[in-house]
Design a protein around this motif. Structure first.
Motif, short mmCIF file in Angstrom:
data_model
loop_
_atom_site.label_atom_id
_atom_site.label_comp_id
_atom_site.label_asym_id
_atom_site.label_seq_id
_atom_site.Cartn_x
_atom_site.Cartn_y
_atom_site.Cartn_z
N MET A 1 47.18 44.81 45.65
CA MET A 1 46.28 43.66 45.50
C MET A 1 45.97 43.44 44.02
O MET A 1 45.54 44.36 43.31
N ARG A 2 46.18 42.23 43.58
CA ARG A 2 45.91 41.88 42.18
C ARG A 2 44.50 41.32 42.05
O ARG A 2 44.13 40.39 42.77
N ILE A 3 43.71 41.88 41.14
CA ILE A 3 42.33 41.45 40.95
C ILE A 3 42.28 40.39 39.84
O ILE A 3 42.73 40.64 38.72
N ASN A 4 41.75 39.21 40.16
CA ASN A 4 41.69 38.13 39.18
C ASN A 4 40.38 38.19 38.38
O ASN A 4 39.51 39.04 38.64
N LEU A 5 40.25 37.29 37.42
CA LEU A 5 39.09 37.29 36.52
C LEU A 5 37.76 37.11 37.26
O LEU A 5 36.81 37.86 37.00
N PRO A 6 37.63 36.15 38.17
CA PRO A 6 36.35 36.02 38.88
C PRO A 6 35.96 37.29 39.63
O PRO A 6 34.78 37.67 39.65
N THR A 7 36.94 37.97 40.22
CA THR A 7 36.62 39.20 40.95
C THR A 7 36.22 40.31 39.99
O THR A 7 35.33 41.13 40.30
N TRP A 8 36.86 40.37 38.81
CA TRP A 8 36.43 41.36 37.80
C TRP A 8 34.98 41.12 37.40
O TRP A 8 34.22 42.08 37.20
N LEU A 9 34.59 39.86 37.28
CA LEU A 9 33.19 39.56 36.95
C LEU A 9 32.25 40.02 38.07
O LEU A 9 31.15 40.51 37.80
N THR A 10 32.68 39.85 39.31
CA THR A 10 31.86 40.32 40.43
C THR A 10 31.75 41.84 40.41
O THR A 10 30.66 42.40 40.63
N LEU A 11 32.86 42.53 40.12
CA LEU A 11 32.82 43.99 40.00
C LEU A 11 31.91 44.42 38.85
O LEU A 11 31.19 45.42 38.96
N PHE A 12 31.94 43.67 37.77
CA PHE A 12 31.06 43.94 36.64
C PHE A 12 29.60 43.83 37.05
O PHE A 12 28.75 44.63 36.64
N ARG A 13 29.29 42.84 37.90
CA ARG A 13 27.92 42.67 38.40
C ARG A 13 27.48 43.90 39.20
O ARG A 13 26.35 44.35 39.09
N VAL A 14 28.39 44.44 39.99
CA VAL A 14 28.07 45.65 40.76
C VAL A 14 27.83 46.82 39.82
O VAL A 14 26.90 47.63 40.02
N MET A 15 28.65 46.92 38.76
CA MET A 15 28.49 48.04 37.81
C MET A 15 27.21 47.93 37.00
O MET A 15 26.74 48.93 36.43
N LEU A 16 26.64 46.74 36.93
CA LEU A 16 25.36 46.57 36.22
C LEU A 16 24.19 47.19 36.99
O LEU A 16 23.12 47.43 36.41
N PHE A 62 39.29 39.27 48.89
CA PHE A 62 38.45 40.37 48.39
C PHE A 62 37.26 39.83 47.60
O PHE A 62 36.13 40.30 47.74
N GLY A 63 37.51 38.82 46.77
CA GLY A 63 36.43 38.22 46.00
C GLY A 63 35.40 37.54 46.88
O GLY A 63 34.20 37.65 46.64
N ALA A 64 35.88 36.84 47.93
CA ALA A 64 34.96 36.19 48.86
C ALA A 64 34.10 37.20 49.60
O ALA A 64 32.94 36.92 49.93
N PHE A 65 34.67 38.37 49.88
CA PHE A 65 33.89 39.43 50.53
C PHE A 65 32.89 40.08 49.56
O PHE A 65 31.72 40.30 49.90
N LEU A 66 33.36 40.36 48.34
CA LEU A 66 32.56 41.15 47.40
C LEU A 66 31.41 40.35 46.80
O LEU A 66 30.34 40.92 46.52
N ASP A 67 31.58 39.06 46.59
CA ASP A 67 30.56 38.26 45.90
C ASP A 67 29.20 38.30 46.59
O ASP A 67 28.19 38.62 45.96
#
Length: 203
Positions: A1-16, A62-67
């Motif tokens: 699975m390739r993670i795109n920029l919007p999903t990286w931003l969502t992951l960053f939000r979780v890491m915050l 994945f992004g739709a789930f994680l957001d």
């Protein structure tokens, strides 16, 4: 699975999340301001990842789930921090009642998020997810909630609590809007919920 920029931003939000928790408790001057800035940064990434996903056409399952998971985690963790901090920093009967009100409001907000998430999941399983779309009142609720949490984070360790009480009032307003919007979701899904035929098929 390739993670795109919007999903990286969502992951960053979780890491915050752990960053905000650590900053909230660290005993340095301005820690409350720093925690509020981290929360606002998370809120900004919430807007930015949605904007980029639409602008760059980079949506993913994945992004739709994680957001929404990231959004709910951020709000829930912040509420837990504030309830615990409020309980340990207020004295006297008024402080106790204020703490109870905040705890009840936080429980309503978190409980509604869990309930609506479960409702959406069930509606998606029966192919009627479109009936529980985000309504305008839900957006107003989210705005009131964010403003309240930022004010409370800024003021939770301040010498004067005038703005803190404004934040409390806004959080109560957000709690009322939470119930209102939750009832709207329930009303939209009620015809499906009362369908005995579907209930038998799901069991």
């Amino acid at each position: 699975m390739r993670i795109n920029l919007p999903t990286w931003l969502t992951l960053f939000r979780v890491m915050l999340l752990p960053v905000m928790v650590i900053v909230f408790y660290l005993p340095f001057r301005g820690h409350n301001l720093t925690a509020a800035v981290v929360f606002l940064l998370a809120g900004f990434t919430d807007w930015l990842d949605g904007y980029l996903a639409r602008r760059l056409n980079q949506t993913s399952a994945f992004g739709a789930f994680l957001d929404p998971v990231a959004d709910k985690l951020m709000v829930a963790v912040t509420l837990f921090l504030l309830v615990e901090s409020h309980r340990s920093s207020t004295d006297g009967p008024l402080g106790n009642w204020s703490g109870i009100l905040m705890a009840v409001t936080a429980a309503i907000i978190v409980g509604r998020e869990i309930s609506v998430s479960a409702l959406r999941e069930w509606m998606a399983q029966i192919g009627e997810h479109g009936k529980v779309k985000v309504a305008f009142i839900g957006k107003v609720k989210t705005l009131a909630q964010i403003i309240a949490l930022v004010v409370l984070l800024l003021q939770h360790d301040a010498e004067t609590l005038r703005l803190y009480h404004i934040g409390e009032a806004l959080l109560v307003v957000a709690g009322v809007l939470t119930i209102w919007s939750g009832l709207g979701y329930l009303r939209a899904a009620w015809p499906s919920l009362r369908d005995d035929r579907r209930a038998r098929e799901d069991t």
